[in-house]
Design a protein around this motif. Structure first.
Motif, short mmCIF file in Angstrom:
data_model
loop_
_atom_site.label_atom_id
_atom_site.label_comp_id
_atom_site.label_asym_id
_atom_site.label_seq_id
_atom_site.Cartn_x
_atom_site.Cartn_y
_atom_site.Cartn_z
N LEU A 169 -1.59 -7.69 7.43
CA LEU A 169 -0.47 -6.74 7.43
C LEU A 169 0.52 -7.02 6.31
CD1 LEU A 169 0.24 -6.48 11.28
CD2 LEU A 169 -1.02 -4.88 9.83
N ASN A 170 0.49 -8.23 5.76
CA ASN A 170 1.42 -8.59 4.68
C ASN A 170 0.91 -8.20 3.30
OD1 ASN A 170 2.93 -9.77 6.71
ND2 ASN A 170 2.23 -11.85 6.27
N TRP A 171 -0.33 -7.73 3.20
CA TRP A 171 -0.95 -7.52 1.90
C TRP A 171 -0.17 -6.53 1.02
CZ3 TRP A 171 -3.58 -3.68 -0.93
CH2 TRP A 171 -4.37 -4.15 -1.99
N THR A 172 0.36 -5.50 1.66
CA THR A 172 1.11 -4.49 0.91
C THR A 172 2.40 -5.06 0.35
OG1 THR A 172 0.20 -2.65 2.17
CG2 THR A 172 2.28 -2.26 1.05
N ASP A 173 3.14 -5.81 1.18
CA ASP A 173 4.40 -6.39 0.72
C ASP A 173 4.18 -7.46 -0.34
OD1 ASP A 173 5.99 -4.83 2.35
OD2 ASP A 173 5.96 -6.25 4.00
N MET A 174 3.16 -8.24 -0.16
CA MET A 174 2.90 -9.36 -1.08
C MET A 174 1.95 -8.89 -2.17
SD MET A 174 4.86 -11.62 0.17
CE MET A 174 4.38 -13.19 -0.51
N TRP A 175 2.48 -8.13 -3.09
CA TRP A 175 1.69 -7.41 -4.10
C TRP A 175 1.27 -8.26 -5.28
CZ3 TRP A 175 4.30 -7.94 -8.61
CH2 TRP A 175 5.68 -8.22 -8.51
N ALA A 176 1.96 -9.39 -5.51
CA ALA A 176 1.83 -10.09 -6.79
C ALA A 176 0.42 -10.60 -7.05
CB ALA A 176 2.83 -11.24 -6.86
N TYR A 177 -0.26 -11.08 -6.03
CA TYR A 177 -1.57 -11.70 -6.23
C TYR A 177 -2.68 -10.95 -5.49
CZ TYR A 177 1.57 -15.22 -8.00
OH TYR A 177 2.56 -15.84 -8.71
N GLN A 178 -2.50 -9.65 -5.37
CA GLN A 178 -3.49 -8.83 -4.68
C GLN A 178 -4.90 -8.92 -5.27
OE1 GLN A 178 -1.76 -4.92 -4.65
NE2 GLN A 178 -0.65 -5.26 -2.73
N PRO A 179 -5.07 -9.07 -6.59
CA PRO A 179 -6.45 -9.19 -7.09
C PRO A 179 -7.22 -10.38 -6.52
CG PRO A 179 -4.95 -8.65 -8.88
CD PRO A 179 -4.10 -8.96 -7.69
N TYR A 180 -6.51 -11.40 -6.03
CA TYR A 180 -7.17 -12.56 -5.43
C TYR A 180 -7.30 -12.41 -3.92
CZ TYR A 180 -5.35 -14.06 -9.88
OH TYR A 180 -5.02 -14.12 -11.22
N THR A 181 -6.27 -11.88 -3.30
CA THR A 181 -6.26 -11.82 -1.84
C THR A 181 -6.97 -10.59 -1.28
OG1 THR A 181 -4.09 -10.72 -1.87
CG2 THR A 181 -4.11 -13.12 -1.74
#
Length: 868
Positions: A169-181
């Motif tokens: 659920l945090n993936w949208t808010d924590m945008w900085a390292y999305q290519p890894y997560t």
């Protein structure tokens, strides 16, 4: 646009199918939509970064002294043009911010001098062989020797937290390292120093991850960040004292230094795990990141020895190269080569058809984009704008990574040809012209297809496009000026929309534009860069709103492919489709242009042969810092420049002070900020006094450069000039210790405070010592010759202390700050480190207006900055 570099080494697959690296012992568009980040969130993120810039620009902080290394504290000074945009590793965007993060934080793995993944917090890693499909679970074996900078031990719980903080659920808010997560399903704590990361595909099924050996994201402490909501971490948390396990430590002054925007001071981490785990060492105690508002001052400081290493803009690097040709005995070393971050510059064409009524959807026509590509002379841009320090571009992945890099064949290439561009536009129905026969128009009823949509234009429409350009990036402005003239030769009209960085982010990440000029950086592993052009990044990292099923198919396959050869094909296919569709016109790969002082440090190495030694390597544990050896030699001078205030067209006295620890003879150059300057020899007592009158009522930025034979220092201060009826703030405000040579802990250090109020008002002064002790206050009656008061203070321990002096005349407030380097060794020769003089002529109220606009048919407010 982002400042995150990444790179790839090839992993081999053994007979058992296990992919490992060790050290020492021991898709369809409907489903994709579920992963989208809202443009509202991205706009807020961009605004946050911009607000930092806004505050720095409008808080009246025109300071630029060059730091001096304390005689007892060996210091590495790095000069940078662009200040970092956030202390928070989940918010910062620019490349300098990521250099900072790589100094303070560790990643699971780092990048060695040849751009291969190397151990860091993870001493080794491997694919778990009994988890199917093979490659869906990676195990990371962690060091037992790392500690957070506050003394708390590092363990597996911190790694588990770091990943869990950014997924689900945090993936949208924590945008900085999305290519890894983006593929991380869950994280498992095996024991205190072992973690396993479980990967999934976009349908949620266990799936192999091709980039498990390149998880280039900082690991953060659970005991700090667990108190911060992910929504705050991703958009607003200031992170005033970054807490990492990295080789350098922040201080209690870091946040105030960041707000000042002049420099950041870090200290060697004596407990760094790399010293024990890998035998590394850092042979200097302090590292200072110096941020320059004026690039020419950076060149001067390299020439005079005021800093140790810097990255220069291509024109200023060219000037330095010319200077070195005339000064062959100089101790300056230089390098220009492709950046290890795969840095590229591109024309970004918005592919969203929801960009608003003010934009021109003719840009979606593939023929129009192909004509734009053919009309772009990349050779000219590299030679004229980047002074030859760039290579012509094709794909978003740079040739610094030859295994992954793709370039078009002669049949595929959009070679420079105005004739070809005109031919394409003629054949596609853009053969009408405006009244001046200068710009093309579409024929009535023109239609074309892009992806699965057909676009029809009943009326004739001019090929006119607005280009959004960041005002802070001079190279982008020059590229725009070139494009406006060049594309007009094939009948395409461009108009500029020059905006600040904050507004640029709102416009571009919101999709409210025709074209923009941008840049990208990426890892050695290609995962990061190919992600940002995929449909998964829409409303997130995507800057051109590009979406292609063929691209996505190859990107998805590249994520899941464990065979490096097959993965290479998928990565190159992504670049092929991105190039052919011409939504990004990559025009060049700029070189990193660096200069350093060989008489200050040795061990710089060969950056062309080993690009991972470059200053741009910010994936933590840059090998450069472990090899540098300080050279014992000349101590640089100290420069101190007072602010000045008074009426226009009246002679004012500018005062300054200079000191040289070696008692060398010094010269100075004082630039008034109005086009005038004066040079001379520093008097024997160090006092410099120069009369000058300013014509206009405004604030000028003055700069003082002080030189001895081998090095230099700089200081800046404002000249606040008032018009008739105005009240001038306190002028010539100075805070001086009683000695430059005995600043030791436990000793009562005397401080003298002097200044002048032109209106002879009563002045209230307050001095905060930066060590949480009681401040000093005094009320002084000003006289014709000014005012003076004094106090003394003893600092308990050796450290850098930021002193803040405030002087108010009842109408305005003037503030100056300086940092003292205090040592515990009585009788030694530490000397004052002047880190900033900040004069604020009045109380400045900054009102930030957040204009977050949803896409719609309505008009747009003209909040942008337009240049003539």
């Amino acid at each position: 646009m982002v400042g995150k570099p990444r790179f790839e080494s090839l992993l081999s697959v053994g007979e058992s199918g296990i992919i490992s690296y060790g050290f020492g012992e021991g898709t369809d568009t409907v489903s994709l939509g579920k992963l989208k980040t809202s443009s509202f969130i991205r706009s807020v993120r961009a605004l946050f970064a911009g607000i930092v810039v806004f505050v720095l620009v409008f808080s009246v902080v025109p300071i630029k002294p060059t730091a001096n290394a304390d005689a007892a504290i060996t210091t590495l000074r790095i000069g940078m043009i662009e200040p970092i945009d956030s202390l928070n590793p989940f918010i910062g965007v620019n490349d300098n911010a990521y250099i900072f993060y790589g100094l303070v934080y560790d990643f699971l793995m780092c990048v060695d001098e040849d751009l291969n993944p190397a151990p860091n917090l993870a001493l080794s890693w491997h694919v778990v062989p009994d988890e199917l499909p093979l490659g869906s679970v990676w195990q990371y074996n962690l060091t037992q020797n790392a500690y957070w900078h506050d003394g708390e031990p590092f363990d597996a719980d911190d790694v588990v937290f770091t990943f869990n903080y950014q997924i689900g659920l945090n993936w949208t808010d924590m945008w900085a390292y999305q290519p890894y997560t983006v593929l991380v399903d869950s994280v498992e704590r095996v024991d205190e120093y072992t973690v396993r990361v479980h990967y999934k595909d976009f349908q949620g099924n266990p799936a192999p991850a091709s980039y498990g050996a390149s998880m280039m994201l900082p690991i953060v402490p659970e005991h700090y960040w667990s108190k911060i909501l992910p929504s705050a971490a991703g958009f607003s948390h200031t992170n005033p004292k970054p807490l990492g396990t990295g080789p350098f430590i922040c201080t209690d002054q870091t946040y105030s230094e960041f707000l000042t925007g002049d420099r950041l001071i870090l200290y060697r981490n004596p407990d760094y795990h790399g010293f024990t785990d890998f035998g590394w060492d850092i042979k200097f105690e302090r590292l200072i990141l110096e941020f320059y508002l004026e690039p020419s001052a950076l060149v001067t400081d390299i020439q005079r020895g005021g800093i140790d290493i810097a990255e220069l803009s291509p024109p200023h690097y060219k000037n330095l190269v010319d200077w070195l040709a005339a000064n062959p005995t100089s101790s300056i070393g230089i390098d220009n080569s492709l950046k290890c971050t795969q840095y590229s510059k591109e024309i970004s064409i918005c592919m969203s058809d929801q960009s608003g009524a003010d934009t021109n959807l003719l840009r979606l026509d593939p023929v129009v984009r192909q004509a734009m590509a053919h009309a772009t002379n990349k050779t000219f841009i590299c030679d004229a704008i980047f002074k030859g320090y760039a290579e012509e571009g094709a794909s978003i992945i740079s040739p610094i990574s030859p295994y992954w890099y793709w370039e078009p064949s002669p049949d595929e290439e959009y070679y420079f040809s105005v004739e070809k561009a005109n031919e394409l536009l003629d054949s596609a129905g853009y053969n009408l012209w405006d009244d001046d026969h200068k710009y093309r128009k579409s024929t009535p009823g023109l239609s074309f297809q892009w992806q699965d949509k057909t676009y029809t234009f009943p009326d004739s429409k001019v090929l006119e496009f607005e280009v959004v350009v960041e005002a802070e990036l001079y190279e982008d402005l020059e590229v725009y000026n070139y494009l406006e003239e060049a594309w007009a030769e094939c009948g395409i009209k461009l108009t500029p929309r020059v905006v600040n960085s904050a507004l640029w982010g709102v416009i571009v990440y919101g999709g409210y534009f025709d074209l923009t000029i941008t840049y990208w950086s990426g890892d050695p592993d290609p995962n990061y860069l190919v992600y940002i052009q995929s449909t998964y990044s829409l409303n997130g990292w995507s800057e051109n709103w590009y979406s292609s099923p063929l691209y996505d198919e190859n990107y998805t396959n590249s994520l899941l492919e464990q065979d490096p050869v097959q993965r290479q094909e998928y990565i190159r296919n992504c670049q092929y489709w991105d190039y052919i569709d011409a939504a990004f016109i990559v025009y060049c790969y700029p070189h990193g242009c660096h200069a350093w002082r060989n008489d200050h440090y040795t061990g710089w190495g060969d950056w062309k042969a080993h690009p991972g030694r470059s200053l741009a390597n910010f994936w933590s544990a840059n090998p450069l810092f472990f090899d540098l050896e300080p050279v014992v030699g000349n101590a640089p001078p100290i420069a101190l420049l007072d602010n000045v205030a008074g009426p226009a067209n009246q002679s004012l006295t500018i005062t300054a002070y200079a000191f040289d620890p070696d008692e060398d003879e010094m010269t100075y150059r004082l630039v008034f900020g109005d086009g005038a300057n004066v040079s001379g020899t520093v008097p024997s007592d160090g006092e410099i006094s120069v009369p000058h009158s300013f014509v206009n009522a405004t604030t000028y930025s003055m700069e003082l450069m002080v030189y001895d034979e081998n090095s230099a220092d700089a200081a800046s201060a404002p000249a606040t000039i008032i018009g008739p009826g105005g009240n001038a703030p306190v002028s010539n405000l100075r805070l001086m210790p009683d000695s430059f040579e005995k600043l030791s802990a436990g000793r009562d250090i005397g401080f003298t405070i002097t200044g002048k109020d032109i209106e002879d008002d009563t002045v209230d002064v307050r001095l905060d010592f930066g060590d949480s002790t009681a401040s000093f206050s005094d009320t002084i009656w000003d006289t014709e010759v000014g005012f003076e008061t004094a106090t003394d203070h003893a600092f308990d321990t050796d450290s850098d202390y930021t002193l803040v002096l405030t002087a108010s005349d009842g109408h305005n407030t003037t503030v100056m700050t300086l940092v003292l380097a205090i040592t515990e060794e009585e009788g030694g020769t530490p000397w004052m480190l002047i880190l900033g003089i900040v004069a604020v002529a009045a109380v400045v109220v900054v009102v930030a207006v957040f204009l977050i606009r949803r896409k719609g048919a309505g008009g747009r407010e003209e909040e942008e900055i337009r240049l003539p």
